[in-house]
Design a protein around this motif. Structure first.
Motif, short mmCIF file in Angstrom:
data_model
loop_
_atom_site.label_atom_id
_atom_site.label_comp_id
_atom_site.label_asym_id
_atom_site.label_seq_id
_atom_site.Cartn_x
_atom_site.Cartn_y
_atom_site.Cartn_z
N VAL A 13 0.95 -1.25 -0.19
CA VAL A 13 -0.37 0.24 -0.30
C VAL A 13 1.02 1.27 -0.30
O VAL A 13 2.43 0.89 1.13
CB VAL A 13 -1.38 0.56 0.79
CG1 VAL A 13 -1.75 1.50 1.38
CG2 VAL A 13 -2.00 -0.79 1.16
N ARG A 14 0.75 2.13 -0.94
CA ARG A 14 1.09 3.31 -1.13
C ARG A 14 0.90 5.32 -0.94
O ARG A 14 -0.41 4.76 -1.87
CB ARG A 14 2.52 3.36 -2.41
CG ARG A 14 3.35 4.36 -2.26
CD ARG A 14 4.81 3.51 -2.59
NE ARG A 14 4.21 4.51 -4.77
CZ ARG A 14 3.85 3.87 -5.38
NH1 ARG A 14 4.16 2.20 -4.90
NH2 ARG A 14 3.84 4.36 -6.49
N PHE A 15 1.23 5.38 -0.58
CA PHE A 15 0.35 6.84 -0.19
C PHE A 15 0.98 8.22 -0.97
O PHE A 15 2.53 7.92 -1.07
CB PHE A 15 -0.72 7.18 1.40
CG PHE A 15 -1.34 6.36 2.27
CD1 PHE A 15 -2.38 6.85 1.97
CD2 PHE A 15 -1.11 5.56 2.17
CE1 PHE A 15 -3.25 5.80 2.55
CE2 PHE A 15 -1.83 4.43 3.50
CZ PHE A 15 -3.34 5.18 3.64
N LEU A 16 0.32 8.47 -2.00
CA LEU A 16 1.06 9.80 -2.50
C LEU A 16 0.13 11.16 -2.59
O LEU A 16 -0.99 10.47 -1.98
CB LEU A 16 1.17 9.57 -4.14
CG LEU A 16 1.37 8.05 -4.78
CD1 LEU A 16 1.22 8.23 -6.33
CD2 LEU A 16 2.61 8.19 -4.64
N PRO A 17 0.46 11.46 -2.51
CA PRO A 17 0.25 13.52 -2.22
C PRO A 17 -0.95 13.51 -3.30
O PRO A 17 -0.65 12.96 -4.32
CB PRO A 17 1.20 14.54 -1.89
CG PRO A 17 2.44 13.65 -2.58
CD PRO A 17 2.26 12.44 -3.07
N LEU A 18 -1.40 14.99 -3.60
CA LEU A 18 -2.16 15.46 -4.18
C LEU A 18 -1.38 15.18 -5.51
O LEU A 18 -0.26 16.35 -5.52
CB LEU A 18 -3.11 16.81 -4.16
CG LEU A 18 -3.85 16.78 -3.19
CD1 LEU A 18 -4.94 18.08 -2.90
CD2 LEU A 18 -5.15 16.21 -4.22
N LEU A 19 -1.54 14.51 -6.83
CA LEU A 19 -1.03 14.27 -7.88
C LEU A 19 -1.80 15.97 -8.98
O LEU A 19 -2.95 16.14 -9.03
CB LEU A 19 -1.53 12.79 -8.61
CG LEU A 19 -0.41 12.19 -7.78
CD1 LEU A 19 -1.25 11.14 -8.33
CD2 LEU A 19 0.76 12.80 -7.43
N GLY A 20 -0.21 16.32 -10.10
CA GLY A 20 -1.66 17.24 -11.00
C GLY A 20 -2.50 16.45 -11.83
O GLY A 20 -2.24 15.22 -11.50
N HIS A 21 -3.16 17.11 -12.82
CA HIS A 21 -4.63 15.93 -13.49
C HIS A 21 -3.90 14.60 -14.61
O HIS A 21 -3.96 13.41 -14.14
CB HIS A 21 -4.66 17.20 -14.23
CG HIS A 21 -6.02 16.55 -14.39
ND1 HIS A 21 -6.11 16.61 -15.63
CD2 HIS A 21 -7.59 15.36 -14.22
CE1 HIS A 21 -8.62 16.40 -15.99
NE2 HIS A 21 -7.99 14.94 -15.11
N ASP A 22 -3.09 15.66 -14.72
CA ASP A 22 -1.94 14.90 -16.27
C ASP A 22 -0.98 13.18 -15.24
O ASP A 22 -1.85 12.19 -15.69
CB ASP A 22 -0.79 15.12 -17.25
CG ASP A 22 -1.35 16.16 -17.54
OD1 ASP A 22 -2.81 16.22 -17.61
OD2 ASP A 22 -0.56 16.91 -19.24
N GLU A 23 -0.54 13.42 -14.39
CA GLU A 23 0.13 12.63 -13.30
C GLU A 23 -1.74 11.58 -12.61
O GLU A 23 -0.98 10.27 -12.68
CB GLU A 23 0.82 12.94 -11.91
CG GLU A 23 1.71 11.98 -11.72
CD GLU A 23 2.32 12.33 -10.98
OE1 GLU A 23 3.18 12.06 -10.37
OE2 GLU A 23 2.67 14.14 -10.57
#
Length: 398
Positions: free
Chosen positions: A269-279
């Motif tokens: 399980v991996r948590f990422l921050p808010l991403l840009g829309h393309d990403e």
């Protein structure tokens, strides 16, 4: 030619689901030859955080946008910020006093705005223009759904809603709600809108992964129940699936970590921050599966997730629930996996089913994408939106 002004307190050009839906409205309009401008009456960037938007005006995808005071940035002084919020609303009214013309259309995309809507309605009607409310969620609703807050919501609907000439409603439930509180209005049911992005490369991981991008709350997306379902499915699939989540920090972080730790899923399980829309779209496009676990509540019964459209058009199979507008478009086992709400066990079974039956999963993903391409495109819905605006103009002259 009459123009469309989308009035909102959502950020531009970078934001979350609301920003993307506003962009779709604007692209749908410009695609039909309707000039469009997005007017943002609220400075959206929170003081003390790195801003995602810094320009006060610009142009994107053929439409213009402007922050009414010329900047999205908020000041450091809390008193001055409150004063600026009020002044920006007055500047918005003054802007339309100067620039609104006969047969123009104002589309108000601001879920809780009441005073400004009445002032804009007064200006629009005096200038023989049209003002329409955008309904993509229960208007004037409150998340806790207590008797007091729901009484307030109904009072707001009776008091404010009739000032609009009509509404664009994202779901059948909202369409019926609008007709109930303002029978004389004219309404258009217009679902989620998305566009296929062929320039986005699917993200690659060493193992297949389930992807969740967006809010991390239990009420809206049942994130804790989803994690429980994933943990249960991992027991049956031998932990060959990962789970990647991207978005703001969850208020349920402690409970999520307990599920992860107790099931020995730290490496999966991996948590990422808010991403840009393309990403975000790249992760979505590369996902083995997405889960939109909608609980049965007022918000989800009336809404229609823009995220669902992005999932479908990315060609990613989706597990969702029997709650809300999606069930007017998707069929279990044909274009989606559909389960009862509040049922982690059902979701776990669908995860295993998707993992063990590749041919079925790919067929479901393909049919879901076909539905999105056919019915949720800005070109298809733009034609309906243009006809609706023309109908509003004719009704005003009758």
């Amino acid at each position: 030619m009459s123009r469309l002004f989308i009035v909102t307190d959502n950020p531009m050009p970078n934001g979350m689901a609301a920003t993307e839906r506003i962009k779709c409205y604007a692209k749908a309009a410009t695609g039909q030859g309707i000039p469009c401008e997005v007017v943002i009456f609220h400075r959206t960037e929170i003081f003390g955080r790195p801003p995602r938007n810094t320009e006060g005006r610009g142009e994107i995808d053929g439409f213009r946008y402007r922050y009414i005071h010329g900047t999205p940035l908020r000041g450091s002084n809390v008193v001055k910020r409150r004063l600026a919020d009020w002044m920006d609303k007055m500047r918005t009214v003054a802007f339309f006093e100067r620039h609104l013309c006969k047969d123009d259309v104002i589309l108000l995309y601001a879920s809780e705005e009441k005073t400004l809507s009445r002032m804009l309605a007064f200006v629009a009607h005096r200038k023989k223009a049209t003002i329409i409310r955008e309904l993509c969620e229960y208007p004037y609703g409150y998340v806790d759904e207590t008797p007091l807050t729901q009484t307030k919501a109904k009072w707001y609907l009776r008091t404010f809603f009739h000032h609009f000439d009509g509404a664009i409603c994202i779901s059948e439930a909202l369409y019926q709600l609008a007709k109930k509180y303002h029978p004389q209005g004219r309404y258009l049911k217009l679902p989620i809108m998305v566009e296929e992005r062929k320039d986005i490369t699917p993200h690659q991981e060493s193992r297949p992964y389930i992807f969740h991008g967006g809010t991390m709350t239990e009420r809206k997306d049942a994130i804790v129940s989803t994690m429980k379902a994933y943990a249960k499915a991992c027991q049956e699939t031998g932990r060959h699936l990962d789970f990647i989540l991207a978005g703001p920090k969850s208020p349920h972080e402690k409970e999520l970590n307990e599920i992860i730790t107790s099931n020995h899923l730290q490496e999966h399980v991996r948590f990422l921050p808010l991403l840009g829309h393309d990403e975000l779209l790249s992760y979505q496009k590369g996902a083995f599966l997405t889960i939109l676990n909608k609980n049965d509540n007022l918000q989800n019964r009336h809404g229609f997730s823009t995220k669902l459209g992005e999932v479908l058009i990315a060609g990613t199979p989706v597990i969702t629930t029997t709650v809300g507008e999606a069930n007017h478009w998707l069929i279990d086992g044909e274009s989606a996996y559909i389960v009862r709400p509040n049922s982690p066990d059902d979701i776990a079974r669908k995860i295993v089913q998707a993992y063990t039956n590749t041919a079925e999963r790919e067929a479901i993903a393909l049919r879901g994408k076909q539905i999105a391409l056919q019915y949720f495109s800005t070109s298809y819905q733009g034609k309906r939106m243009k006809s609706y605006f023309e109908e509003m103009k004719r009704s005003r002259k009758d």
